[in-house]
Design a protein around this motif. Sequence first.
Motif, PDB file in Angstrom:
ATOM      1  N   ILE A   1      30.297  26.423  43.018  1.00  0.00           N
ATOM      2  CA  ILE A   1      29.030  26.949  42.816  1.00  0.00           C
ATOM      3  C   ILE A   1      28.705  28.109  43.346  1.00  0.00           C
ATOM      4  O   ILE A   1      28.636  28.153  44.780  1.00  0.00           O
ATOM      5  N   VAL A   2      28.339  29.419  42.739  1.00  0.00           N
ATOM      6  CA  VAL A   2      27.941  30.767  43.480  1.00  0.00           C
ATOM      7  C   VAL A   2      26.726  31.032  42.920  1.00  0.00           C
ATOM      8  O   VAL A   2      26.380  31.114  41.673  1.00  0.00           O
ATOM      9  N   TRP A   3      25.939  31.876  43.839  1.00  0.00           N
ATOM     10  CA  TRP A   3      24.795  32.380  43.507  1.00  0.00           C
ATOM     11  C   TRP A   3      24.873  33.980  44.495  1.00  0.00           C
ATOM     12  O   TRP A   3      24.742  33.935  45.589  1.00  0.00           O
ATOM     13  N   PRO A   4      25.543  34.903  43.884  1.00  0.00           N
ATOM     14  CA  PRO A   4      25.956  36.001  44.701  1.00  0.00           C
ATOM     15  C   PRO A   4      24.398  36.663  45.203  1.00  0.00           C
ATOM     16  O   PRO A   4      23.742  36.822  44.436  1.00  0.00           O
TER      17      PRO A   4
ATOM     18  N   ALA B   1      32.014  39.247  40.562  1.00  0.00           N
ATOM     19  CA  ALA B   1      32.067  37.950  40.496  1.00  0.00           C
ATOM     20  C   ALA B   1      32.843  37.382  39.187  1.00  0.00           C
ATOM     21  O   ALA B   1      33.522  36.419  39.191  1.00  0.00           O
ATOM     22  N   LEU B   2      32.614  38.013  38.190  1.00  0.00           N
ATOM     23  CA  LEU B   2      33.420  37.602  37.165  1.00  0.00           C
ATOM     24  C   LEU B   2      34.971  37.866  37.076  1.00  0.00           C
ATOM     25  O   LEU B   2      35.532  37.077  36.796  1.00  0.00           O
ATOM     26  N   SER B   3      35.209  39.055  37.930  1.00  0.00           N
ATOM     27  CA  SER B   3      36.861  39.092  37.861  1.00  0.00           C
ATOM     28  C   SER B   3      37.585  38.191  38.643  1.00  0.00           C
ATOM     29  O   SER B   3      38.316  37.744  38.557  1.00  0.00           O
TER      30      SER B   3
ATOM     31  N   ALA C   1      36.641  37.192  47.653  1.00  0.00           N
ATOM     32  CA  ALA C   1      37.446  37.014  46.297  1.00  0.00           C
ATOM     33  C   ALA C   1      38.925  36.536  46.550  1.00  0.00           C
ATOM     34  O   ALA C   1      39.451  35.543  45.632  1.00  0.00           O
ATOM     35  N   ASP C   2      39.451  37.249  47.639  1.00  0.00           N
ATOM     36  CA  ASP C   2      40.892  36.893  47.893  1.00  0.00           C
ATOM     37  C   ASP C   2      41.131  35.519  48.479  1.00  0.00           C
ATOM     38  O   ASP C   2      41.876  34.915  48.366  1.00  0.00           O
ATOM     39  N   ALA C   3      40.124  35.402  49.252  1.00  0.00           N
ATOM     40  CA  ALA C   3      40.247  34.038  50.007  1.00  0.00           C
ATOM     41  C   ALA C   3      40.023  32.712  48.884  1.00  0.00           C
ATOM     42  O   ALA C   3      40.939  31.873  48.877  1.00  0.00           O
ATOM     43  N   LEU C   4      39.105  32.962  47.754  1.00  0.00           N
ATOM     44  CA  LEU C   4      38.880  31.895  46.889  1.00  0.00           C
ATOM     45  C   LEU C   4      40.327  31.836  46.064  1.00  0.00           C
ATOM     46  O   LEU C   4      40.422  30.614  45.453  1.00  0.00           O
TER      47      LEU C   4
END
Length: 372
Positions: A256-259, A273-275, A243-246
Amino acid sequence: MFQWKRVSLAHTKVYDWETGAKFLSEFNCRHLDMRGIKHADKNRTWHQLMTAFGHMTCLRSVNFGQVPAGILRAASEKLDHLQTLIAEEITDKDGGTDMWKSTTKFDIGKLSRLTELQRLHLRGAGGLTLPSFSFSNGLNELASLKKLTVLSLTTLRDIPNAEFEFLEKLVGLQVLELGDCIHNTIFKCICQLKNLKTLRLDRGQTSTPFYRESSLLLTLSLVSLPLLTTLELMFFPIDESLADALKKMVQLRGLIVWPSSLLLQESEINGLALSTLKALTFLRSVEWNIVCNPVKPQVCVKLQNSQAAKDHAYASAMFSQDQLACKLQECLPKTHVTIKFVSSPGNVENPNFYKMGGTSLDCNTTQNVRLI
């Protein structure tokens, strides 16, 4: 001289490939698209084609569609001037549902003979794996393809770690798509690919003993790619480090993400993912894929509200596609937002995989529903 630069064989039967190959050569065909070709007799078609390749030296691009691995080996021996090779349904099965369940053995290293290649797309209908014995050095043979700018190998299965060392030598790559990304070698090599503009990684590490190291290497790799504008992470866990890297990748325009939910509860993954996505205001488009029950198309998201935040507690809420898309769109008013609910992780490479629709919102358009 009259030329047919591009020829499509969709809905076409070729009964005599030697004559057909000579005809294509006579008209100096450069791009051959075999997707959707009809077969009077599949075995006869493929047998003739293996011989006919010798008459098609004019070709620079071939899109095979559904094809046996043996045909690709034959093509690598005779079509040495190819610049583009695409085979997106490699299978030795003769159709049917088994095609999507059976892994195909293919010595991909044989394609290293095609030294003029600029684009290489390989995808197995049910996955690709290397044979247990080979006279080549496997994937590492691809290091000789110095002209490659696009490489797509998204359905790899059970590939040893050392096989990916070739990646760091393909410094001209601008587009890279890889599957079976459980090996740290992949992330170490990606750091060297400073020209990458598009990156797709499938099936990340979800084994608890190795996950943390892989996650750290992935984040270090991503922030070291200055030209990267499009990123796809399919079946990858989302954690705080990612999250920090993104949030640091301000040059990113499409995501595009599919966690993966194998390490945490789905509500926790959805909340993180939302945050994370809400903070990426520099994106022009974002697509979020979420697995949910098709009978009750809602997902649980663990949210941190202002009151609960004081006690470091989290509250959960149920969201439909529309509600989740609207919530994300509020924070990303200049971003095209797509939320897709899918019924099962299943075989994501099967083009018939997606069973449920996706809600798409854009700051400049009204809401619309896309059925896939």
